[in-house]
Design an enzyme around this catalytic site. Structure first.
Site, PDB file in Angstrom:
ATOM      1  N   HIS A  61      78.072  74.617 -33.466  1.00 45.84           N
ATOM      2  CA  HIS A  61      79.086  75.120 -32.560  1.00 45.84           C
ATOM      3  C   HIS A  61      78.845  74.917 -31.618  1.00 45.84           C
ATOM      4  O   HIS A  61      78.628  75.536 -30.626  1.00 45.84           O
ATOM      5  CB  HIS A  61      79.409  76.751 -33.164  1.00 45.84           C
ATOM      6  CG  HIS A  61      80.790  76.449 -31.936  1.00 45.84           C
ATOM      7  ND1 HIS A  61      82.182  77.442 -32.623  1.00 45.84           N
ATOM      8  CD2 HIS A  61      81.898  76.110 -31.207  1.00 45.84           C
ATOM      9  CE1 HIS A  61      82.976  77.164 -32.032  1.00 45.84           C
ATOM     10  NE2 HIS A  61      82.943  77.229 -31.024  1.00 45.84           N
ATOM     11  N   GLU A 109      81.685  81.708 -39.549  1.00 50.73           N
ATOM     12  CA  GLU A 109      80.607  81.530 -38.692  1.00 50.73           C
ATOM     13  C   GLU A 109      80.330  82.519 -38.669  1.00 50.73           C
ATOM     14  O   GLU A 109      80.703  83.683 -38.097  1.00 50.73           O
ATOM     15  CB  GLU A 109      81.413  80.599 -37.240  1.00 50.73           C
ATOM     16  CG  GLU A 109      81.656  78.753 -36.985  1.00 50.73           C
ATOM     17  CD  GLU A 109      81.864  78.790 -36.065  1.00 50.73           C
ATOM     18  OE1 GLU A 109      81.946  79.094 -34.983  1.00 50.73           O
ATOM     19  OE2 GLU A 109      82.659  77.548 -36.164  1.00 50.73           O
TER      20      GLU A 109
END
Length: 530
Positions: free
Chosen positions: A282, A264
């Site tokens: 997220h 990420e």
């Protein structure tokens, strides 16, 4: 004395800022510093506290410049952006807010289930593109489906509660979930293979540890029910993303909804582009309520510490006062290491943990010691656990914590801490003390006397007290290039059960452990670290 000074280097609500001001703390709100490491390093030396979210990276370089810094407060649960060992070495307390995002994350998982079952994102994109594809988006009902929850702690239990309200049948796999707790929250406790075989939908709510990494591996996915749907709003890496893509391509897995990814920000991912996959960036904690809750919590916690020394939700220190800390610190270390040792030996579900304090230590504030012991036992399974949250997490999982005090003591030591882990397969116990040099030592394992200091890398060997073991054991380590630092032995009786607790200068690989296990006198060998 001058008022403590706090820097806020990420976006935090005005209400949180006002908490500092109302408590008499000098606060500077400079959210632009979170993404500017050089600028942050240039000013951090002027502050006693640093309040952050995820943008600020608290690195050793930052900490080297933080001459006054006493506390870092993370508004949220994850502290991946804080070098906790470096902060600990500098004497900086690191706090988080472990429970402020629970409802928000659970609700996001439920929302992902609905989106997945009815293909809502795909249908929205099609409709807004001017295509009226009513027959294309055939969904499934959630009612009467079986939801498999992997990890039934705080967030998992909330998901289960919401799912039961939606009339799903909920089954749960969690080694720490007791039958009593399962009945209390209305779920059926199952083993992982049973969950994989029965679940129509699987949702994951476990931390990322060595035990949970790729818990849904290619092999595990192959054992799932055909047509299963998978939701992950917990941590990237719990699911083998490449294997999941293959299972989606083959049709074995009907769909997947992911909020978290191995890398990420996720610019590329094996799951991207599949028509039956829903992805979000997220967003599990991304609600106004959750962000406000964690901001207010971290402000209160930091203010309490800076003004009174009270420590709440600390990652690297237990909740004890500044006055108690010097006396308790070595016993906190002892309890944590004893618990960690037993936790690393335990693979079966844990039913209870009993901590017995004998002698002078029984008269101390043992709550912090008990928290440290429970943290040590559970840390091999729960990476995000800390000394404050450990008792609550144990209660959520139905683990009974017993604390016994015997102030009189009996034996050769002024103080003894004894821990027994009651697991479903067998109990495990060890005892230790603190010598006058302040260093913790282990003095008993499985009721066998031993005297050993803790070292970063150690081998624990249960063996028969027969000739030839020590020579063969030493030869194997020598052949593998592993140097022995200390060799500590104990035995019940001559020729009976014995224990070797050996400190080595580095990690020992599984191939060497397998060879040690083949020594005729050896009953069990395990590498442990501290």
């Amino acid at each position: 004395m001058p008022a403590p000074k706090v820097l806020i280097s990420d976006a935090l609500s005005e209400a949180a800022i006002q908490i500092f001001r109302d408590r008499g703390i000098d606060v500077d709100f400079r959210p632009e510093l979170g993404k500017d490491k050089e600028a942050l390093a240039a000013v951090i030396g002027d502050y006693d506290g640093l309040a952050i979210r995820s943008a600020t990276k608290v690195t050793p370089k930052i900490l080297d410049q933080a001459a006054r810094l006493r506390v870092v407060g993370r508004a949220g649960i994850g502290v991946d952006n804080v070098d906790v060992p470096a902060a600990t070495a500098k004497g900086v307390i690191v706090m988080n807010t472990p429970f402020g995002n629970s409802i928000t994350t659970a609700e996001h998982a439920i929302a992902m289930m609905f989106a997945l079952a009815r293909q809502i994102p795909q249908a929205d994109a099609s409709t807004q593109a001017g295509r009226w594809e009513k027959n294309r988006f055939m969904g499934v009902e959630l009612t009467a489906k079986t939801l498999g929850v992997i990890g039934c702690g705080n967030i998992g239990a909330i998901v289960a509660d919401r799912a039961i309200g939606l009339k799903l049948k909920v089954i749960a796999y969690d080694p720490f979930l007791s039958p009593e707790r399962a009945r209390e929250i209305g779920v059926e406790k199952v083993e992982l293979d049973g969950l994989l075989a029965r679940a129509d939908i699987i949702t994951l709510h476990v931390p990322m540890t060595d035990k949970t990494r790729n818990i849904l591996s290619a092999e595990a996915l192959a054992r799932t029910k055909p047509g299963v749907r998978i939701v992950n709003c917990a941590r990237g890496g719990l699911v083998d993303e490449a294997a999941l893509r293959a299972a989606l391509d083959s049709g074995h897995v009907a769909g997947a909804a992911f909020d978290v990814f191995v890398e990420e920000p996720a610019k590329e991912n094996p799951l991207f582009g599949h028509p039956n996959v829903i992805c979000t960036p997220h967003l599990g904690a991304a609600t106004n309520e959750a962000q406000e809750n964690v901001a207010l919590q971290v402000a209160e916690q930091m203010a309490d510490y800076l003004l009174s020394g009270a420590i709440t939700n600390a990652i690297n220190f237990p909740s004890i006062s500044a006055e108690e800390a010097p006396r308790l610190r070595p016993y906190v270390s002892l309890a944590d290491k004893l618990g960690s040792f037993l936790g690393q030996l335990t693979d079966a579900p844990i039913k209870g943990i009993r901590i017995t304090y004998e002698g002078a230590v029984a008269g101390m504030n043992t709550r912090a010691l008990t928290s440290a012991a429970v943290t040590g036992v559970l840390r091999p399974f729960l990476a995000d656990i800390n000394m404050v949250s450990a008792p609550a997490i144990a209660r959520e999982r139905g683990i009974v914590i017993d604390e016994v005090k015997r102030e009189g003591g009996d034996g050769d030591y002024e103080s003894v801490v004894r821990i027994t882990v009651d697991a479903e397969d067998m109990p495990r116990d060890a005892a230790g003390t603190v010598f006058h040099d302040g260093k913790p030592r282990i003095i008993e394992i499985r009721s066998i006397d031993i005297d050993a200091a803790f070292a970063p890398h150690m081998l624990y060997v249960r063996n028969h007290d027969k000739p030839g073991f020590i020579g063969r054991f030493g030869s194997l380590l020598g052949e593998a290039g592993v140097n022995i630092a200390t060799f500590n032995l104990g035995r019940e009786t001559e020729g009976g059960n014995a224990i070797a607790f050996v400190a080595v200068d580095g990690p020992v690989g599984p191939d060497v452990l397998e060879k040690i296990a083949e020594i005729p006198q050896v009953k069990r060998v395990r590498a442990v670290s501290f």
